[in-house]
Design a protein around this motif. Structure first.
Motif, PDB file in Angstrom:
ATOM      1  N   PRO A 160       8.762   9.912  37.604  1.00 38.21           N
ATOM      2  CA  PRO A 160       8.151   8.293  37.985  1.00 38.21           C
ATOM      3  C   PRO A 160       8.458   7.776  38.912  1.00 38.21           C
ATOM      4  O   PRO A 160       7.106   7.148  39.556  1.00 38.21           O
ATOM      5  CB  PRO A 160       9.150   7.693  36.243  1.00 38.21           C
ATOM      6  CG  PRO A 160      10.634   8.532  36.679  1.00 38.21           C
ATOM      7  CD  PRO A 160      10.351   9.810  36.560  1.00 38.21           C
ATOM      8  N   LEU A 161       9.454   7.769  40.025  1.00 38.21           N
ATOM      9  CA  LEU A 161       9.369   7.447  40.853  1.00 38.21           C
ATOM     10  C   LEU A 161       8.031   7.736  42.184  1.00 38.21           C
ATOM     11  O   LEU A 161       7.534   7.378  42.280  1.00 38.21           O
ATOM     12  CB  LEU A 161      10.632   7.168  41.848  1.00 38.21           C
ATOM     13  CG  LEU A 161      11.709   6.214  40.999  1.00 38.21           C
ATOM     14  CD1 LEU A 161      12.730   6.119  41.638  1.00 38.21           C
ATOM     15  CD2 LEU A 161      11.447   5.373  40.598  1.00 38.21           C
ATOM     16  N   SER A 162       8.164   9.359  41.922  1.00 32.78           N
ATOM     17  CA  SER A 162       7.365  10.004  43.095  1.00 32.78           C
ATOM     18  C   SER A 162       5.626   9.564  42.487  1.00 32.78           C
ATOM     19  O   SER A 162       4.972   9.231  43.569  1.00 32.78           O
ATOM     20  CB  SER A 162       7.717  11.142  42.642  1.00 32.78           C
ATOM     21  OG  SER A 162       8.937  11.618  43.665  1.00 32.78           O
ATOM     22  N   GLY A 163       5.717   9.854  40.967  1.00 33.72           N
ATOM     23  CA  GLY A 163       4.799   9.510  40.160  1.00 33.72           C
ATOM     24  C   GLY A 163       4.297   8.124  40.911  1.00 33.72           C
ATOM     25  O   GLY A 163       2.930   7.992  40.586  1.00 33.72           O
ATOM     26  N   ALA A 164       4.745   6.780  40.841  1.00 30.04           N
ATOM     27  CA  ALA A 164       4.214   5.630  41.041  1.00 30.04           C
ATOM     28  C   ALA A 164       3.663   5.427  42.788  1.00 30.04           C
ATOM     29  O   ALA A 164       2.909   5.008  43.128  1.00 30.04           O
ATOM     30  CB  ALA A 164       5.193   4.700  41.331  1.00 30.04           C
ATOM     31  N   ALA A 165       4.226   6.152  43.575  1.00 28.03           N
ATOM     32  CA  ALA A 165       4.514   5.809  45.082  1.00 28.03           C
ATOM     33  C   ALA A 165       3.202   7.103  45.312  1.00 28.03           C
ATOM     34  O   ALA A 165       2.131   6.895  46.309  1.00 28.03           O
ATOM     35  CB  ALA A 165       5.198   7.100  46.115  1.00 28.03           C
ATOM     36  N   LEU A 166       2.564   8.384  45.460  1.00 26.62           N
ATOM     37  CA  LEU A 166       1.582   8.875  44.708  1.00 26.62           C
ATOM     38  C   LEU A 166       0.778   8.436  44.118  1.00 26.62           C
ATOM     39  O   LEU A 166      -0.143   8.875  44.292  1.00 26.62           O
ATOM     40  CB  LEU A 166       2.045  10.508  44.346  1.00 26.62           C
ATOM     41  CG  LEU A 166       2.892  11.088  45.366  1.00 26.62           C
ATOM     42  CD1 LEU A 166       2.752  12.488  45.005  1.00 26.62           C
ATOM     43  CD2 LEU A 166       2.619  11.677  46.719  1.00 26.62           C
TER      44      LEU A 166
END
Length: 266
Positions: A160-166
């Motif tokens: 979720p954190l990488s998904g939010a940033a990307l």
């Protein structure tokens, strides 16, 4: 009848028709998320297979170059997060670029929903769509490079954190690009950057490229997942990496929300 109903605006005492109240953020966000997730399931499943097979293929190729150790951990972590980059960055940039070019933003602009709900709902749906492919890639890579899978639960935070940033970056690229073709190009370039800077071991990169790697939003998710493959992970450093990734995610989603407002009023 002795009384008459005054027409709207006929006098000072006339009462105009009241508009419906503006929808609140979280109900609107949930509605957009469900709609986007349903759409993604239908249209994006073949592309998810492509993203997963691409990442697994990269790991198989790197298996002939990397034997083990920190380099193997970097390859598996980078390939896993690459699935997120393919969907959340590349495809979301194309989606918002197409939405802007086709006038689809006009439809969202007429709805009484906050701009943040549109951006966050679409970003969340595309990021959620990457979960199966990322897990399959991480497990396959762990088996291929004989890495421990004890701490793969870190993916619960990394995805979720990488998904939010990307996805925030992808949405901003699609909304700010003046043409749909340019949005597609920028999405492809972003995914290529995630491939080259995320999958290749950092200790083999020249210093200037290493600096560019530090600017890539997905780098900190890759680092957190890579460290979790160690026999005794440094959880404080992992938490710091995830914290930086979360901060970048908030910033990129804020920029995407601003870009949506800017594009919607044009």
């Amino acid at each position: 009848m002795t009384g008459r109903v005054s027409p709207v605006g006929a006098g000072a005492g006339a009462v105009g028709a009241q508009l419906a109240p503006r929808a609140r953020l979280f109900p609107s966000l949930a509605a957009v998320y469900r709609a986007q997730l349903s759409r993604a399931r239908v249209a994006r499943i073949p592309l998810l297979f492509v993203a997963t097979f691409q990442s697994i293929g990269i790991m198989i190729l790197m298996r002939g170059v990397v034997d083990g150790g920190s380099e193997a951990r970097a390859v598996v972590a980078g390939s896993s997060v690459l699935v997120v980059a393919f969907v959340a960055l590349n495809l979301l940039a194309q989606y918002f670029g197409q939405l802007r070019a086709s006038g689809g933003l006009d439809h969202y602009a007429t709805l009484p929903v906050p701009p943040a709900a549109v951006v966050l709902g679409a970003a969340g749906a595309y990021a959620s769509f990457t979960v199966p492919g990322t897990i399959v890639t991480a497990v396959t890579g762990s088996v291929l490079f004989q890495l421990p899978m004890t701490h793969l639960w870190v993916l619960v935070a990394v995805i979720p954190l990488s998904g939010a940033a990307l996805s925030g970056l992808g949405a901003a690229l699609g909304l700010l690009a003046p043409r749909q073709e340019l949005a597609t190009l920028l999405g492809q370039l972003g995914m290529s950057a995630a491939l080259l800077l995320g999958v290749l071991p950092a200790n083999r990169m020249p210093a200037p490229i290493g600096w560019a790697r530090d600017l890539l939003p997905s780098t900190y998710g890759v680092e957190a997942l890579s460290r979790s493959f160690g026999s005794r992970p440094d959880w404080a450093v992992i938490a710091l990496d995830l914290g930086v990734c979360a901060a970048v995610g908030v910033l990129s989603l804020a920029v995407a929300t601003w870009a949506y407002r800017r594009a919607a009023v044009r």
